[in-house]
Design a protein around this motif. Structure first.
Motif, PDB file in Angstrom:
ATOM      1  N   GLU A 544      15.539  40.262  20.061  1.00 11.26           N
ATOM      2  CA  GLU A 544      15.995  38.896  20.340  1.00 11.26           C
ATOM      3  C   GLU A 544      14.832  38.022  20.802  1.00 11.26           C
ATOM      4  OE1 GLU A 544      19.232  36.622  23.231  1.00 11.26           O
ATOM      5  OE2 GLU A 544      19.322  38.799  22.964  1.00 11.26           O
ATOM      6  N   ARG A 545      13.987  38.606  21.648  1.00 11.67           N
ATOM      7  CA  ARG A 545      12.836  37.853  22.136  1.00 11.67           C
ATOM      8  C   ARG A 545      11.874  37.529  20.984  1.00 11.67           C
ATOM      9  NH1 ARG A 545       9.866  36.312  26.348  1.00 11.67           N
ATOM     10  NH2 ARG A 545       7.623  36.694  26.379  1.00 11.67           N
ATOM     11  N   ARG A 546      11.680  38.503  20.061  1.00 10.30           N
ATOM     12  CA  ARG A 546      10.800  38.260  18.927  1.00 10.30           C
ATOM     13  C   ARG A 546      11.344  37.126  18.063  1.00 10.30           C
ATOM     14  NH1 ARG A 546      11.143  42.833  16.525  1.00 10.30           N
ATOM     15  NH2 ARG A 546       9.351  43.853  17.472  1.00 10.30           N
ATOM     16  N   ALA A 547      12.678  37.155  17.844  1.00 10.46           N
ATOM     17  CA  ALA A 547      13.289  36.095  17.033  1.00 10.46           C
ATOM     18  C   ALA A 547      13.103  34.737  17.704  1.00 10.46           C
ATOM     19  CB  ALA A 547      14.771  36.391  16.825  1.00 10.46           C
ATOM     20  N   LEU A 553       7.523  29.416  17.356  1.00 13.24           N
ATOM     21  CA  LEU A 553       6.308  29.251  16.566  1.00 13.24           C
ATOM     22  C   LEU A 553       6.525  28.248  15.442  1.00 13.24           C
ATOM     23  CD1 LEU A 553       3.414  30.117  15.892  1.00 13.24           C
ATOM     24  CD2 LEU A 553       4.378  32.009  14.560  1.00 13.24           C
ATOM     25  N   GLU A 554       7.699  28.323  14.790  1.00 18.14           N
ATOM     26  CA  GLU A 554       7.999  27.372  13.719  1.00 18.14           C
ATOM     27  C   GLU A 554       8.049  25.943  14.253  1.00 18.14           C
ATOM     28  OE1 GLU A 554       8.150  27.883  10.462  1.00 18.14           O
ATOM     29  OE2 GLU A 554       7.522  29.943  10.922  1.00 18.14           O
ATOM     30  N   LEU A 555       8.625  25.792  15.470  1.00 16.25           N
ATOM     31  CA  LEU A 555       8.668  24.464  16.077  1.00 16.25           C
ATOM     32  C   LEU A 555       7.262  23.940  16.350  1.00 16.25           C
ATOM     33  CD1 LEU A 555      11.627  24.867  18.600  1.00 16.25           C
ATOM     34  CD2 LEU A 555      11.596  23.444  16.542  1.00 16.25           C
ATOM     35  N   ALA A 559       5.532  20.650  14.872  1.00 15.47           N
ATOM     36  CA  ALA A 559       4.935  19.640  15.752  1.00 15.47           C
ATOM     37  C   ALA A 559       3.482  19.386  15.375  1.00 15.47           C
ATOM     38  CB  ALA A 559       5.042  20.100  17.205  1.00 15.47           C
ATOM     39  N   GLN A 560       2.755  20.489  15.055  1.00 13.21           N
ATOM     40  CA  GLN A 560       1.358  20.340  14.664  1.00 13.21           C
ATOM     41  C   GLN A 560       1.244  19.509  13.395  1.00 13.21           C
ATOM     42  OE1 GLN A 560      -1.486  21.612  16.334  1.00 13.21           O
ATOM     43  NE2 GLN A 560      -2.446  20.172  14.913  1.00 13.21           N
ATOM     44  N   ALA A 561       2.209  19.767  12.456  1.00 13.95           N
ATOM     45  CA  ALA A 561       2.193  18.999  11.205  1.00 13.95           C
ATOM     46  C   ALA A 561       2.446  17.513  11.482  1.00 13.95           C
ATOM     47  CB  ALA A 561       3.248  19.556  10.253  1.00 13.95           C
ATOM     48  N   GLU A 562       3.367  17.209  12.413  1.00 13.30           N
ATOM     49  CA  GLU A 562       3.650  15.817  12.772  1.00 13.30           C
ATOM     50  C   GLU A 562       2.426  15.157  13.381  1.00 13.30           C
ATOM     51  OE1 GLU A 562       6.296  14.001  12.251  1.00 13.30           O
ATOM     52  OE2 GLU A 562       7.464  15.593  11.310  1.00 13.30           O
ATOM     53  N   ILE A 563       1.756  15.902  14.255  1.00 12.54           N
ATOM     54  CA  ILE A 563       0.559  15.343  14.908  1.00 12.54           C
ATOM     55  C   ILE A 563      -0.537  15.087  13.886  1.00 12.54           C
ATOM     56  CG2 ILE A 563      -1.308  15.898  16.535  1.00 12.54           C
ATOM     57  CD1 ILE A 563       0.802  17.484  18.147  1.00 12.54           C
ATOM     58  N   ASP A 564      -0.719  16.078  12.961  1.00  7.30           N
ATOM     59  CA  ASP A 564      -1.740  15.904  11.931  1.00  7.30           C
ATOM     60  C   ASP A 564      -1.434  14.710  11.042  1.00  7.30           C
ATOM     61  OD1 ASP A 564      -3.027  18.111  12.884  1.00  7.30           O
ATOM     62  OD2 ASP A 564      -2.214  19.509  11.380  1.00  7.30           O
ATOM     63  N   GLY A 565      -0.116  14.423  10.858  1.00  5.34           N
ATOM     64  CA  GLY A 565       0.270  13.323   9.984  1.00  5.34           C
ATOM     65  C   GLY A 565      -0.052  11.956  10.556  1.00  5.34           C
ATOM     66  N   VAL A 566      -0.122  11.852  11.890  1.00  6.97           N
ATOM     67  CA  VAL A 566      -0.406  10.539  12.497  1.00  6.97           C
ATOM     68  C   VAL A 566      -1.812  10.463  13.084  1.00  6.97           C
ATOM     69  CG1 VAL A 566       2.017  10.171  13.043  1.00  6.97           C
ATOM     70  CG2 VAL A 566       0.549  11.286  14.733  1.00  6.97           C
ATOM     71  N   ALA A 567      -2.548  11.586  12.935  1.00 11.46           N
ATOM     72  CA  ALA A 567      -3.913  11.600  13.507  1.00 11.46           C
ATOM     73  C   ALA A 567      -4.816  10.685  12.700  1.00 11.46           C
ATOM     74  CB  ALA A 567      -4.449  13.026  13.514  1.00 11.46           C
ATOM     75  N   PHE A 568      -5.735  10.037  13.411  1.00  6.69           N
ATOM     76  CA  PHE A 568      -6.677   9.142  12.715  1.00  6.69           C
ATOM     77  C   PHE A 568      -7.809   9.951  12.088  1.00  6.69           C
ATOM     78  CE2 PHE A 568      -4.640   6.507  15.929  1.00  6.69           C
ATOM     79  CZ  PHE A 568      -4.244   5.426  15.165  1.00  6.69           C
TER      80      PHE A 568
END
Length: 568
Positions: A544-547, A553-555, A559-568
């Motif tokens: 359960e903890r691994r899941a 991790l997916e979140l 989030a990283q993808a969102e940040i990269d999308g608005v990064a200058f």
């Protein structure tokens, strides 16, 4: 677990393609880290016949001398029922072989491409995959047969070259050894057993296979070997019946050969009782238990931690010495002989032993009775010492369980290992208790004569041994008897204070260190695949903890993808 075997197969194929096949290197290679089953045997030991029986096909080159001159990594893949058998070589990735006579020829040709026709050997493996509904998922490494002399056309070094090559494969701790020995030869001369014993002296990862059982001299059998009495391994020995050369020449079908093998063991009065675990089919199923790799490694980690506690690498082993150095002497000192050696009891025992006629020189039977009844009380401290050591060993086993990180992931296996350890310790305790009590009984059954021979000399220095028969029941005389008995008992206590710890260490501590999980390993080899799988069921909380961590991790990735999308 079949997925794990498939993954290992793919990695081994990749290693071979990249030139990583476990040769000696300054650094460990990926190949070295993978689990494998190495097939080891001398020439004419029946090694090729065993492999072909497992596969159910004739596919290996045959002939005199050294036929296998390169390691053959043989990966078996079970396919759906009704599908056709075929084979593939890694060096010919797009070619499928359905004619296994051509597979045999290609193995010989590929060997010559690397070694030439000079009968040299090479450690570069040939990689062969066989797909069939009649096999189990399994990877075997067929190694050149061990030999004692070089044949014509081979360098004298070939004997050592082959031995060094075999050793390089089987000395790896994650390599299981399939040791092939012919039954019609003395096991003491078996090349496979000799070299496997050198790298695996306890037989923890060696599977013994006895070939040519049907070719033994009339009136002899291999029962002692197959039952593990002649040479003991952690896993049960397996006997097989090879096809005869006449059968091979006549191309007798493998299905027919396997049926004959089953019939031989089930109908032979010597082997009826073990027929269920004999034969090449049983051998293949036993080797296919890939879960054994993981379980054995985890168990060895636990066993090593337990040994470290006993050896002082980890704390706790000193408690054993404390039992010997403090508890046992204190228990012996607390023994009270006052009641048994009271004036009243001494008089009673002496007169009873005399019967209707008083003793003439010394009341020997009275002495013996007083000494034996006094010594018998030492059984209590002896048994208490055994129980105290048992408690310490159980506690150290429990600590070792909690300290074995791998066991935390598999609660079912942790329970099984814990129960097996406790069962083994209880059996050792019972044997140790018998031995400790026997030490006391030995002292009761035979008295040290020299002690009593000195008594008259002591009397002459100041005593009065010439009392009349009628004076020998007076208080002074009985008091002297009581003192003599007490002195003898104290002498024996001094001896047993050292002897009991030796017995306990020999029967209990040393055996726990040497063979704590031996019975568990033996039973493990008998379990079916599904039973082994349940041992590796993970803790639901861990899953359960691994899941949860996976979702987190997916979140984070989103989030990283969102940040990269608005990064200058």
């Amino acid at each position: 677990m079949d997925n794990l075997i498939t993954l290992v197969n793919k990695i081994q194929r990749a290693c071979t393609a990249l030139g990583d096949h476990g040769e000696e290197n300054a650094l460990p290679t990926l190949w070295d880290a993978l689990p494998s089953i190495a097939v080891v045997g001398g020439q004419s030991s029946g090694k090729s016949s065993v492999l072909e029986s497992i596969v159910g096909r004739d596919f290996l080159p045959r002939g005199s001398g050294i036929v296998t001159r390169r390691p053959l990594v043989l990966q078996l893949h079970k396919t759906d029922e009704g599908s056709r058998d075929y084979a593939e070589f890694l060096h010919q990735p797009r070619k499928k072989y359905t004619d296994f006579a051509l597979v045999r020829k290609e193995i010989a040709d590929e060997t010559d491409r690397i070694t030439g026709r000079s009968k040299q050997v090479s450690s570069v493996p040939i990689h062969l995959s066989i797909y069939s509904p009649n096999v189990v998922n399994l990877t075997l490494i067929d190694l050149p047969g061990l030999t004692k002399v070089a044949i014509e056309g081979q360098p004298e070094s070939v004997v050592a070259d082959i031995e060094n090559m075999v050793r390089s494969f089987i000395e790896k701790p994650n390599s299981l050894i399939l040791a092939i020995s012919p039954a019609n030869q003395d096991l003491a001369t078996s090349d496979a057993i000799k070299i496997s014993r050198e790298v695996d002296p306890k037989g923890e990862r060696t599977f013994g296979v006895l070939t040519k059982v049907d070719l033994m001299d009339k009136g002899t059998n291999a029962v002692d070997i197959l039952e593990g009495k002649a040479y003991r391994l952690q896993f049960p020995w397996v006997g097989v019946v090879n096809r005869s050369q006449a059968d091979i020449n006549k191309s007798v079908d493998m299905v027919v050969a396997r049926r004959r093998e089953r019939e031989y063991f089930s109908s032979n009065p010597d082997y009826k009782h073990i027929a269920h675990r004999m034969g090449s089919e049983h051998l293949a199923k036993m080797l296919s238990k890939g879960q054994l790799y993981a379980i054995l490694e985890i168990c060895r980690a636990f066993d090593q931690i337990f040994k470290e506690h006993l050896d002082g690498v980890r704390p706790g082993g000193d408690r054993i010495y404390n039992v010997f150095d403090n508890q046992l002497p204190a228990a012996l000192k607390r023994l009270s002989f006052e009641k048994n050696l009271s004036m009243e009891n001494v008089r009673k025992r002496i007169t009873e032993a005399d019967g209707y006629q008083p003793h003439l020189i010394a009341p020997e039977q009275g002495y013996r009775h007083l000494i034996e009844t006094s010594l018998s009380t030492i059984k209590g401290p002896a048994e208490a010492t055994v129980d105290a050591i048992h408690y310490v060993l159980k506690d150290l086993a429990h600590k070792s369980l909690t300290e074995t990180a791998e066991l935390k992931q598999y609660p079912s296996l942790r329970i099984e290992v814990g129960n097996a350890a406790v069962d083994a310790l209880e059996k050792l305790r019972d044997e140790s208790r018998k031995s400790a009590v026997k030490l006391v009984e030995m002292e009761c059954s035979y008295l040290t004569v020299d002690f009593f021979r000195k008594l008259p000399q002591d009397l002459e220095k100041g005593g009065n041994p010439s009392q009349s028969v009628f004076d020998r029941y007076n208080e002074s005389y009985l008091h002297r008897i009581g003192n003599n008995v007490l002195a003898y008992v104290n002498m024996v206590c001094g001896y047993l204070r050292n002897a009991i710890p030796k017995s306990v260490v020999h029967c209990q501590v040393r055996e726990a260190k040497r063979s704590l999980l031996d019975h568990f390993f033996t039973e493990l080899g008998k379990k079916e695949g599904k039973q082994l799988s349940t041992l590796l069921d993970e803790d639901p909380a861990v899953m359960e903890r691994r899941a949860g961590l996976g979702k987190r991790l997916e979140l984070y990735k989103s989030a990283q993808a969102e940040i990269d999308g608005v990064a200058f």
